[in-house]
Write an enzyme that holds these catalytic residues in place. Structure first.
Site, PDB file in Angstrom:
ATOM      1  N   THR A   1       0.830  -1.196   0.000  1.00  0.00           N
ATOM      2  CA  THR A   1       0.000   0.000   0.000  1.00  0.00           C
ATOM      3  C   THR A   1       0.869   1.253   0.000  1.00  0.00           C
ATOM      4  OG1 THR A   1      -1.722  -1.117   1.244  1.00  0.00           O
ATOM      5  CG2 THR A   1      -1.780   1.286   1.266  1.00  0.00           C
ATOM      6  N   VAL A  57     -11.975  -7.063  -0.521  1.00  0.00           N
ATOM      7  CA  VAL A  57     -11.583  -5.653  -0.443  1.00  0.00           C
ATOM      8  C   VAL A  57     -10.847  -5.449   0.875  1.00  0.00           C
ATOM      9  CG1 VAL A  57     -12.467  -3.289  -0.227  1.00  0.00           C
ATOM     10  CG2 VAL A  57     -13.476  -4.843  -1.911  1.00  0.00           C
ATOM     11  N   GLY A  58      -9.720  -4.791   0.808  1.00  0.00           N
ATOM     12  CA  GLY A  58      -8.946  -4.523   2.025  1.00  0.00           C
ATOM     13  C   GLY A  58      -9.313  -3.186   2.633  1.00  0.00           C
ATOM     14  N   THR A  69      -1.166   0.961   6.436  1.00  0.00           N
ATOM     15  CA  THR A  69      -0.738  -0.109   5.532  1.00  0.00           C
ATOM     16  C   THR A  69      -0.577  -1.394   6.336  1.00  0.00           C
ATOM     17  OG1 THR A  69       0.966  -0.807   3.947  1.00  0.00           O
ATOM     18  CG2 THR A  69       1.730   0.463   5.801  1.00  0.00           C
ATOM     19  N   ASP A  80      -1.839  -5.500   7.302  1.00  0.00           N
ATOM     20  CA  ASP A  80      -2.907  -6.506   7.329  1.00  0.00           C
ATOM     21  C   ASP A  80      -4.288  -5.838   7.358  1.00  0.00           C
ATOM     22  OD1 ASP A  80      -0.813  -8.304   7.493  1.00  0.00           O
ATOM     23  OD2 ASP A  80      -0.911  -8.449   9.671  1.00  0.00           O
TER      24      ASP A  80
HETATM   25  N1  ASP Z   1      -3.541  -3.062   3.446  1.00  0.00           N
HETATM   26  C1  ASP Z   1      -3.558  -3.815   2.203  1.00  0.00           C
HETATM   27  C2  ASP Z   1      -4.714  -4.756   2.184  1.00  0.00           C
HETATM   28  O1  ASP Z   1      -5.034  -5.361   3.195  1.00  0.00           O
HETATM   29  C3  ASP Z   1      -2.343  -4.628   1.993  1.00  0.00           C
HETATM   30  C4  ASP Z   1      -1.044  -3.941   2.035  1.00  0.00           C
HETATM   31  O2  ASP Z   1      -0.820  -2.986   2.767  1.00  0.00           O
HETATM   32  O3  ASP Z   1      -0.201  -4.382   1.296  1.00  0.00           O
HETATM   33  O4  ASP Z   1      -5.280  -4.972   1.150  1.00  0.00           O
END
Ligand code: ASP
Length: 247
Positions: free
Chosen positions: A86, A115-116, A137, A139
């Site tokens: 991210t 969807v994150g 950014t 998990d």
């Molecule tokens: N936060 C993003 C998600 O869960 C992943 C990431 O930071 O790479 O989709």
């Protein structure tokens, strides 16, 4: 998200558009909606001048094929990659207007449709020019259920510096993860904690910054015990600092 008008725009599960930030911006500025997903998002973005482009790179395709070959037999298991991609940005102009944005391709090899946190207001980002902005950014599932960016901005609203607010946000997230692990063995809880990879950064309208993460000697990923961020102030060169260097 633009923090003076509190406008917000997002595109989710979008294919065929590389410039996701720009696509989200046209949704915010030129549609009556805040969020568009899938094909409708692509169509709207392209109709509004965002270039259509192939998003799947040869490298990503190869990685997916290698992964599929390895894990075909283990459907449903948690193959969470350790890489996080991210991009989170917070900008402040001379007049004290803050804005924040996030862009990601998300958890590697996720289930289609997942969807994150990144495009979800309050989770991956939140921005209020009268208080501050935060972006996250890592998990996404943990960030989502903590509403991490909103929590950090609300800590700033309560008088905390961006740095203290980020630390409190991460502490709250760790607490949430612990609560959801109730009933599991100590070893399992420790393993969950060791794998937890979340970082957040924040800025207030004075330009003070903060950052915190779950990374530390206990849960180092890819050999990095802290979270790097880039800072640019007009007239200065870009500085890359580790979150642990912010007082
Ligand atoms: N936060 C993003 C998600 O869960 C992943 C990431 O930071 O790479 O989709």
């Amino acid at each position: 998200m633009e923090g003076t008008s509190m406008s917000y725009g997002a595109v989710l599960a979008v294919r065929g558009v590389v410039k996701a930030f720009s696509a989200a911006r046209v949704v915010m500025e030129r549609s009556p909606h805040s969020v568009l997903a899938g094909e409708g998002a692509t169509t709207f973005a392209v109709r509004n001048g965002i270039e259509a482009a192939e998003t799947l790179t040869d490298d990503a395709k190869q990685q997916f094929e290698d992964w599929r070959r390895q894990h075909l037999e283990e459907e449903g298991s948690d193959h969470r990659g350790e890489s996080h991609d991210t991009v989170g940005v917070i900008c402040l102009d001379h007049d004290g207007n803050l804005c924040a944005g996030t862009s990601t391709s998300g958890w590697k090899f996720k289930h289609p449709g997942r969807v994150g946190d990144a495009p979800v207001v309050g989770s991956g980002l939140y921005c209020d020019s009268s208080v501050g902005a935060a972006v996250a950014t890592g998990d996404g599932e943990e960030i989502l259920r903590t509403c991490l960016s909103f929590a950090v901005v609300e800590f700033m609203r309560g008088g905390d510096s961006p740095q203290l607010a980020c630390k409190k946000g991460i502490a709250r997230l760790e607490e949430t993860v612990k609560r959801s692990a109730a009933g599991r063995s100590v070893e399992e809880v420790n393993r969950m904690h060791d794998r937890l990879t979340v970082a957040v950064m924040a800025m207030n309208p004075k330009g003070d910054i903060g950052a915190a993460s779950t990374l530390g000697p206990r849960n180092v990923h890819r050999g990095r015990p802290s979270f790097p961020l880039a800072i640019w102030r007009k007239g200065d060169p870009v500085r890359v600092v580790e979150e642990t260097e912010i007082p």
